[in-house]
Scaffold this motif. Structure first.
Motif, PDB file in Angstrom:
ATOM      1  N   TYR A  65     -29.828  32.691   2.109  1.00 16.76           N
ATOM      2  CA  TYR A  65     -28.786  33.709   1.979  1.00 16.76           C
ATOM      3  C   TYR A  65     -28.952  34.823   3.011  1.00 16.76           C
ATOM      4  O   TYR A  65     -27.992  35.555   3.274  1.00 16.76           O
ATOM      5  N   ALA A  66     -30.144  34.969   3.589  1.00 15.25           N
ATOM      6  CA  ALA A  66     -30.348  35.991   4.616  1.00 15.25           C
ATOM      7  C   ALA A  66     -29.516  35.716   5.862  1.00 15.25           C
ATOM      8  O   ALA A  66     -29.264  36.636   6.652  1.00 15.25           O
ATOM      9  N   PHE A  67     -29.085  34.477   6.033  1.00 16.72           N
ATOM     10  CA  PHE A  67     -28.275  34.110   7.193  1.00 16.72           C
ATOM     11  C   PHE A  67     -26.797  33.944   6.818  1.00 16.72           C
ATOM     12  O   PHE A  67     -26.039  33.294   7.557  1.00 16.72           O
ATOM     13  N   THR A  68     -26.394  34.519   5.686  1.00 14.73           N
ATOM     14  CA  THR A  68     -25.002  34.439   5.236  1.00 14.73           C
ATOM     15  C   THR A  68     -24.466  35.841   4.960  1.00 14.73           C
ATOM     16  O   THR A  68     -25.208  36.824   5.018  1.00 14.73           O
ATOM     17  N   ASP A  69     -23.171  35.912   4.648  1.00 13.76           N
ATOM     18  CA  ASP A  69     -22.569  37.201   4.300  1.00 13.76           C
ATOM     19  C   ASP A  69     -22.180  37.240   2.820  1.00 13.76           C
ATOM     20  O   ASP A  69     -21.230  37.924   2.435  1.00 13.76           O
ATOM     21  N   TRP A  70     -22.900  36.523   1.976  1.00 14.32           N
ATOM     22  CA  TRP A  70     -22.585  36.452   0.546  1.00 14.32           C
ATOM     23  C   TRP A  70     -22.692  37.832  -0.086  1.00 14.32           C
ATOM     24  O   TRP A  70     -23.625  38.596   0.199  1.00 14.32           O
ATOM     25  N   ASN A  71     -21.739  38.144  -0.968  1.00 15.05           N
ATOM     26  CA  ASN A  71     -21.739  39.448  -1.628  1.00 15.05           C
ATOM     27  C   ASN A  71     -22.468  39.431  -2.964  1.00 15.05           C
ATOM     28  O   ASN A  71     -22.527  40.447  -3.652  1.00 15.05           O
ATOM     29  N   GLY A  72     -23.008  38.274  -3.361  1.00 15.15           N
ATOM     30  CA  GLY A  72     -23.763  38.196  -4.596  1.00 15.15           C
ATOM     31  C   GLY A  72     -22.919  38.000  -5.831  1.00 15.15           C
ATOM     32  O   GLY A  72     -23.473  37.893  -6.938  1.00 15.15           O
ATOM     33  N   VAL A  73     -21.599  37.948  -5.696  1.00 10.90           N
ATOM     34  CA  VAL A  73     -20.709  37.848  -6.862  1.00 10.90           C
ATOM     35  C   VAL A  73     -19.847  36.593  -6.772  1.00 10.90           C
ATOM     36  O   VAL A  73     -19.880  35.736  -7.659  1.00 10.90           O
ATOM     37  N   THR A  74     -19.079  36.468  -5.720  1.00  9.80           N
ATOM     38  CA  THR A  74     -18.161  35.343  -5.585  1.00  9.80           C
ATOM     39  C   THR A  74     -18.895  34.098  -5.090  1.00  9.80           C
ATOM     40  O   THR A  74     -20.071  34.151  -4.720  1.00  9.80           O
ATOM     41  N   GLY A  75     -18.180  33.006  -5.067  1.00 17.37           N
ATOM     42  CA  GLY A  75     -18.756  31.754  -4.587  1.00 17.37           C
ATOM     43  C   GLY A  75     -18.544  31.516  -3.111  1.00 17.37           C
ATOM     44  O   GLY A  75     -18.927  30.463  -2.592  1.00 17.37           O
ATOM     45  N   ASN A  76     -17.932  32.444  -2.415  1.00 19.62           N
ATOM     46  CA  ASN A  76     -17.671  32.290  -0.978  1.00 19.62           C
ATOM     47  C   ASN A  76     -18.902  32.686  -0.174  1.00 19.62           C
ATOM     48  O   ASN A  76     -19.277  33.860  -0.122  1.00 19.62           O
ATOM     49  N   VAL A  77     -19.536  31.705   0.417  1.00 18.51           N
ATOM     50  CA  VAL A  77     -20.738  31.936   1.225  1.00 18.51           C
ATOM     51  C   VAL A  77     -20.455  31.460   2.641  1.00 18.51           C
ATOM     52  O   VAL A  77     -20.186  30.279   2.869  1.00 18.51           O
ATOM     53  N   THR A  78     -20.519  32.382   3.589  1.00 18.84           N
ATOM     54  CA  THR A  78     -20.226  32.057   4.991  1.00 18.84           C
ATOM     55  C   THR A  78     -21.496  32.228   5.821  1.00 18.84           C
ATOM     56  O   THR A  78     -22.167  33.267   5.749  1.00 18.84           O
TER      57      THR A  78
END
Length: 321
Positions: A65-78
Motif C-alpha cells: 500500500y506504500a506504493f498506492t494512493d489508497w485512502n483506507g476506506v474505499t476499494g479503489n487502489v491505484t
C-alpha cells in the motif's frame, strides 16, 4: 554339499544381516528426526502462525500500500509507484519537521533515560534500609499506560505547576509548559524519562549485582577512588546491559506515540508532532493511507538501520572491554 557351497551360503547370509543392520540405524535416525520436527512444529507452529497473522502479513500488505494512493476506506487502489516517496522528500514539510524532531527527541531521551536509570540503579544497589521500597517506587511509573500518564502530567503541568508557581513565585513553575514549542518538547522528555527510567534501572541493577565484589574491594585497597572503580571496573562489567538498554531506549523513543498524543497532541501548531503521531494523522485522520504507509516504511528502515548499527558497535565494545 561341498565346502565351497557352504561358504557361499554363509557369506550371503552374513551380507544380508549386515545390510539389514545397516538399514536399522538409518530408519531410526529418520524417525527420530521426524519426531523432533513434529515437536518443533507443535511448539513453534502456533507462535509462528500468530506472528504471521499479526505482524508479517500486515507488514507485507503495508509495503504494497506504500506504493498506492489508497485512502483506507474505499476499494479503489491505484498503483502510483514512487510518487508517495517523492512527495514526502520534496513537498511534505511537516513530515520532514516531525522526522527531525523525533531524532532530536530520541537523542535527548536516550541519554537522559540511561543516565537517570543507571544513577537509580547505583542508588538502590547500596546497602540502604529502604532500597526495596525505592525499587518499587522508581519502577511504578512504568506500569502506568502512556495515554493515562499523559493526561496525568497534563494536569500537573497546567494546574499543579500553576499552583506551585503562585505559592512560591518560582519562574520555573510559571512557564507555559504545554503552550510553548520549547517547553512542550521538554515536557514530553520529562514524562518519558520519568516513565522509562525505572525499567532501565532494573536492567542495570541486575548487571551491577553480578559485578564481582572481590575485584572492587581489591581496587579500593589499592587506593582506587569511587569514580575510578566505576569507570575501570563497573562500567566494563555492565557493558552487556548498556547494549540492551540502548536498544530498548532507541526503539521506544523513536516509536513514542501515546504520551505525545495525550500530552500535547502535537501542539502547539504541530510543533511537537513526533513521527509516529504524524503517520497516524496522515493515515487515519487525513484518510491518506498509502501516504501514511510510505512514511511508516521509511520510518521502519531508519529505525532498523540505526538499531543494527548500535547493536554491532556496542557488541564490539563489549568484546574489547
Amino acid at each position: 554339499m561341498s565346502n565351497h557351497t557352504k561358504l557361499e551360503n554363509t557369506n550371503s547370509t552374513s551380507l544380508g544381516q549386515t545390510i539389514a543392520n545397516a538399514s536399522k540405524p538409518t530408519s531410526f535416525l529418520n524417525s527420530k528426526k521426524l519426531k523432533k520436527a513434529g515437536l518443533f512444529a507443535l511448539f513453534v507452529g502456533p507462535a509462528f502462525l500468530a506472528f504471521s497473522v499479526i505482524v508479517l502479513i500486515p507488514f507485507l500488505t503495508g509495503v504494497y500500500y506504500a506504493f498506492t494512493d489508497w485512502n483506507g476506506v474505499t476499494g479503489n487502489v491505484t498503483w502510483v509507484g514512487l510518487d508517495n516517496f517523492k512527495y514526502l522528500f520534496t513537498e511534505d514539510k511537516q513530515f520532514q519537521q516531525s522526522f527531525l524532531l523525533t531524532i532530536k527527541y530520541t537523542v535527548v531521551a536516550i541519554v537522559l533515560t540511561n543516565i537517570v536509570g543507571f544513577g537509580l540503579a547505583l542508588l538502590v544497589s547500596q546497602m540502604l534500609k529502604t532500597r526495596n521500597i525505592l525499587r518499587t517506587v522508581f519502577f511504578l511509573p512504568n506500569l502506568i499506560g502512556g495515554l493515562l500518564l499523559g493526561f496525568i502530567w497534563q494536569f500537573i503541568f497546567i494546574r499543579g505547576f500553576q499552583s506551585i508557581g503562585a505559592a512560591t513565585g518560582w519562574s520555573l513553575f510559571e512557564l507555559p509548559w504545554l503552550g510553548d514549542e520549547n517547553t512542550a518538547f521538554w515536557g514530553i522528555v520529562i514524562v518519558s524519562v520519568w516513565q522509562g527510567a525505572g525499567y532501565i534501572m532494573l536492567i542495570y541493577l541486575a548487571a551491577l549485582q553480578n559485578v564481582p565484589q572481590d575485584i572492587v574491594e581489591a581496587a579500593k585497597i589499592d587506593g582506587a577512588s569511587r569514580f575510578q572503580v566505576l569507570r575501570h571496573i563497573t562500567m566494563p562489567m555492565v557493558a552487556p546491559a548498556v547494549t540492551i538498554c540502548l536498544f530498548l531506549t532507541i526503539s521506544s523513543s523513536f516509536k513514542i506515540f501515546d504520551v505525545n498524543l495525550s500530552l500535547t497532541n502535537g501542539g502547539p501548531f504541530k510543533s511537537t508532532e513526533m513521527l509516529a503521531l504524524n503517520i497516524y494523522t496522515e493515515a487515519f485522520v487525513n484518510n491518506r493511507y498509502g501516504l501514511g504507509e510510505a512514511k511508516a516504511l521509511i520510518f521502519f528502515l531508519v529505525v532498523a538501520a540505526i538499531t543494527v548499527i548500535q547493536v554491532s558497535i556496542t557488541k564490539k565494545r563489549e568484546v574489547e572491554s
